[in-house]
Design an enzyme around this catalytic site. Structure first.
Site, PDB file in Angstrom:
ATOM      1  N   LEU A   1     -16.883   4.989  -0.472  1.00 33.78           N
ATOM      2  CA  LEU A   1     -17.901   5.812   0.238  1.00 33.78           C
ATOM      3  C   LEU A   1     -18.219   6.470   1.222  1.00 33.78           C
ATOM      4  CD1 LEU A   1     -20.333   5.944  -2.725  1.00 33.78           C
ATOM      5  CD2 LEU A   1     -21.067   4.003  -0.849  1.00 33.78           C
TER       6      LEU A   1
ATOM      7  N   CYS B   1     -10.596  10.155   9.497  1.00 32.20           N
ATOM      8  CA  CYS B   1      -9.152   9.853   8.628  1.00 32.20           C
ATOM      9  C   CYS B   1      -7.914  11.371  10.008  1.00 32.20           C
ATOM     10  CB  CYS B   1      -8.915  10.323   7.091  1.00 32.20           C
ATOM     11  SG  CYS B   1      -7.440   9.869   6.184  1.00 32.20           S
TER      12      CYS B   1
ATOM     13  N   GLY C   1      -3.127  10.198   1.833  1.00 29.35           N
ATOM     14  CA  GLY C   1      -3.317  11.284   0.345  1.00 29.35           C
ATOM     15  C   GLY C   1      -3.987  10.755  -0.766  1.00 29.35           C
ATOM     16  N   GLU C   2      -4.369  11.618  -1.626  1.00 27.38           N
ATOM     17  CA  GLU C   2      -5.429  11.182  -2.430  1.00 27.38           C
ATOM     18  C   GLU C   2      -4.826  11.352  -4.183  1.00 27.38           C
ATOM     19  OE1 GLU C   2      -8.642  10.363  -3.028  1.00 27.38           O
ATOM     20  OE2 GLU C   2      -8.488  10.373  -5.063  1.00 27.38           O
TER      21      GLU C   2
ATOM     22  N   CYS D   1     -11.294  13.696   5.466  1.00 24.52           N
ATOM     23  CA  CYS D   1     -12.504  13.507   5.454  1.00 24.52           C
ATOM     24  C   CYS D   1     -12.592  13.109   7.483  1.00 24.52           C
ATOM     25  CB  CYS D   1     -11.727  11.690   4.833  1.00 24.52           C
ATOM     26  SG  CYS D   1     -12.172  11.986   2.786  1.00 24.52           S
TER      27      CYS D   1
ATOM     28  N   ASN E   1     -11.341   3.064  12.271  1.00 25.71           N
ATOM     29  CA  ASN E   1     -10.064   2.225  13.696  1.00 25.71           C
ATOM     30  C   ASN E   1      -9.745   3.078  14.189  1.00 25.71           C
ATOM     31  OD1 ASN E   1      -7.483   0.356  13.779  1.00 25.71           O
ATOM     32  ND2 ASN E   1      -6.968   0.490  11.922  1.00 25.71           N
TER      33      ASN E   1
ATOM     34  N   CYS F   1       0.989  -1.056  -0.057  1.00 26.70           N
ATOM     35  CA  CYS F   1      -0.347  -0.260   0.210  1.00 26.70           C
ATOM     36  C   CYS F   1       0.962   1.248  -0.215  1.00 26.70           C
ATOM     37  CB  CYS F   1      -0.635  -0.270   1.306  1.00 26.70           C
ATOM     38  SG  CYS F   1      -1.396   1.103   1.376  1.00 26.70           S
TER      39      CYS F   1
HETATM   40  N1  SAH Z   1      -7.646   8.804  -0.334  1.00 30.52           N
HETATM   41  C1  SAH Z   1      -8.121   8.134  -1.386  1.00 30.52           C
HETATM   42  C2  SAH Z   1      -7.027   7.117  -0.442  1.00 30.52           C
HETATM   43  C3  SAH Z   1      -6.068   6.862   1.341  1.00 30.52           C
HETATM   44  S1  SAH Z   1      -7.649   6.823   2.165  1.00 30.52           S
HETATM   45  C4  SAH Z   1      -9.663   7.223  -0.573  1.00 30.52           C
HETATM   46  O1  SAH Z   1     -10.076   8.088  -0.349  1.00 30.52           O
HETATM   47  O2  SAH Z   1      -9.594   6.212  -0.398  1.00 30.52           O
HETATM   48  C5  SAH Z   1      -7.575   5.050   1.327  1.00 30.52           C
HETATM   49  C6  SAH Z   1      -8.218   4.433   3.178  1.00 30.52           C
HETATM   50  O3  SAH Z   1      -8.267   4.211   4.158  1.00 30.52           O
HETATM   51  C7  SAH Z   1      -9.748   5.187   3.702  1.00 30.52           C
HETATM   52  O4  SAH Z   1     -10.708   3.903   2.174  1.00 30.52           O
HETATM   53  C8  SAH Z   1      -9.535   3.607   4.339  1.00 30.52           C
HETATM   54  O5  SAH Z   1     -10.611   2.332   4.080  1.00 30.52           O
HETATM   55  C9  SAH Z   1      -8.288   3.575   5.157  1.00 30.52           C
HETATM   56  N2  SAH Z   1      -8.655   5.134   6.404  1.00 30.52           N
HETATM   57  C10 SAH Z   1      -8.723   6.046   6.844  1.00 30.52           C
HETATM   58  N3  SAH Z   1      -9.141   6.263   7.857  1.00 30.52           N
HETATM   59  C11 SAH Z   1      -9.303   5.225   8.734  1.00 30.52           C
HETATM   60  C12 SAH Z   1      -9.482   4.488   9.895  1.00 30.52           C
HETATM   61  N4  SAH Z   1      -9.586   5.589  11.112  1.00 30.52           N
HETATM   62  N5  SAH Z   1     -10.460   3.498  10.118  1.00 30.52           N
HETATM   63  C13 SAH Z   1     -10.175   2.769   9.340  1.00 30.52           C
HETATM   64  N6  SAH Z   1     -10.198   3.044   7.964  1.00 30.52           N
HETATM   65  C14 SAH Z   1      -9.887   4.264   7.136  1.00 30.52           C
END
Ligand code: SAH
Length: 365
Positions: A218, A118, A163-164, A115, A293, A104
């Site tokens: 989503l 996150c 990141g995105e 978000c 998480n 990853c």
């Molecule tokens: N920006 C992109 C890729 C990075 S985040 C996107 O949004 O898809 C990718 C993944 O990180 C999210 O879909 C989620 O699966 C995971 N993620 C982020 N914060 C999380 C949290 N607190 N608990 C579980 N999964 C998390």
């Protein structure tokens, strides 16, 4: 500063060698060394004349980020905190699967999307990663596996780290092209998964430029809730987003992945499951449920096991392929942004912040 050679594709490297008065096959040799063989110095390139190695060393860098922390759980999931040349920290995670490894990777330092669930979002956006900084994560993982004497190959790359990816579009696409190139890394395209929070215009661009496996984050089955969790939803309503997903080519007839973090009392009821099922009933998708998480700096909780299973059961009963991202029961800071935060806090966050392997989603196998 010397340009890092990992920024370039084979054609560009051939041209550099041509400029140095060398035949084209020298470019192929150098490319083979920096991709397949994960070389970190020109000195290693034993089939090149010494004088050429010295010339290359004068003109280009092959430096990799510095590994500043490594966490490995009992099942072999390994998280790397990597320090870039400007001191910024990024993360990548190596996940063992049945017959291969998945890596990853991060595409940005921080993230601008905000978000609410996150941790990466908390520190805001710093900068995009360069092509070589994306590629270097793969090189480091390959070297790590080699040093460990691991037999299984690194076969999948998921762009699901910090990141995105689609907000760093140009560098993402170039990195994808380099990773796919059969003359080098040779990753199959269906094993390169881009995860996005849903930047619709860029989804259409990627569909045209480099259709890979796609994972859509989503996390909510209606616009009202999605806007609360993901500010980007204000820009792209679900209708537009799902249309973009439908229009996105399915690599070798695979399914697109829908990622849905289950957050206690926020999006985890059967009403939400029903709404979600209605959105995707007739579409070839896989829904990957990700138990939230937790982290002391995040305002949510993880639902109880039964609630997670009930959510899955409902979706399955509607004929929708639904998986739950497996917890690997580890004590490593594997959720997005958590290891970086630990490193930045000088390890002040204890391991107790319930840490799980993330990122099993999105791979189409
Ligand atoms: N920006 C992109 C890729 C990075 S985040 C996107 O949004 O898809 C990718 C993944 O990180 C999210 O879909 C989620 O699966 C995971 N993620 C982020 N914060 C999380 C949290 N607190 N608990 C579980 N999964 C998390």
């Amino acid at each position: 500063m010397k340009p890092n050679l990992r920024n370039f594709d084979l054609e560009e490297i051939r041209n550099f060698l041509k400029d140095l008065g060398e035949p084209p096959y020298r470019g192929d040799q150098v490319y083979h060394w920096i991709t397949c063989k994960a070389a970190i110095s020109f000195d290693e390139m034993s089939n090149l004349p010494k004088i050429l190695r010295e010339k290359l060393d004068k003109a280009f860098s092959l430096s990799l980020p510095e590994l500043v922390e490594l966490q490995r759980d009992e099942e072999g999931t390994t998280k790397f905190a990597l320090k870039l040349e400007d001191g910024e920290i990024i993360e990548s995670v190596l996940i063992p699967e049945r017959d291969h490894f998945t890596l990853c990777v991060s595409t940005q330092v921080g993230c601008a999307l905000g978000c609410t669930f996150c941790l990466t979002a908390k520190s805001g956006f710093k900068r995009n990663l360069k092509v070589y900084e994306i590629i270097s994560q793969v090189v480091l993982a390959k070297r790590y596996l080699k040093e460990k004497g691991e037999e299984l190959p690194l076969r999948n790359i998921v762009f699901m780290g910090m990141g995105e990816p689609l907000a760093n579009y140009k560098n993402l696409v170039k990195a994808l092209k380099i990773l796919e190139d059969k003359r080098g890394f040779n990753f199959s395209r269906k094993r390169l998964t881009v995860s996005t929070a849903g930047l619709v215009e860029k989804m259409y661009e990627l569909a045209k430029d480099f259709p890979t496996a796609l994972a859509l984050s989503l996390h909510a089955p209606n616009d009202e809730l999605r806007k609360k969790l993901m500010p980007i939803a204000k820009k792209y309503p679900l209708k537009v987003l799902i249309k973009a997903l439908k229009d996105f080519p399915r690599v070798k007839n695979g399914r697109h992945t829908i990622e849905y973090i289950l957050i206690k009392n926020i999006n985890d009821s059967l009403i939400h499951a029903k709404e979600l099922a209605n959105l995707f009933k007739k579409m070839p998708v896989k829904i990957n449920l990700i138990p939230f998480n937790p982290h002391p700096e995040l305002p949510y909780e993880r639902p109880e096991e039964e609630r997670i299973l009930a959510f899955q059961k409902y979706l399955l009963s509607q004929g929708i392929l639904t998986t739950i991202r497996k917890s690997k029961g580890l004590k490593i800071s594997a959720a997005c942004g958590q290891l970086r935060r630990r490193v930045l806090n000088h390890f002040s966050i204890p391991n107790s912040c319930d840490l799980k392997a993330t990122i099993r989603a999105g791979t189409i196998s």
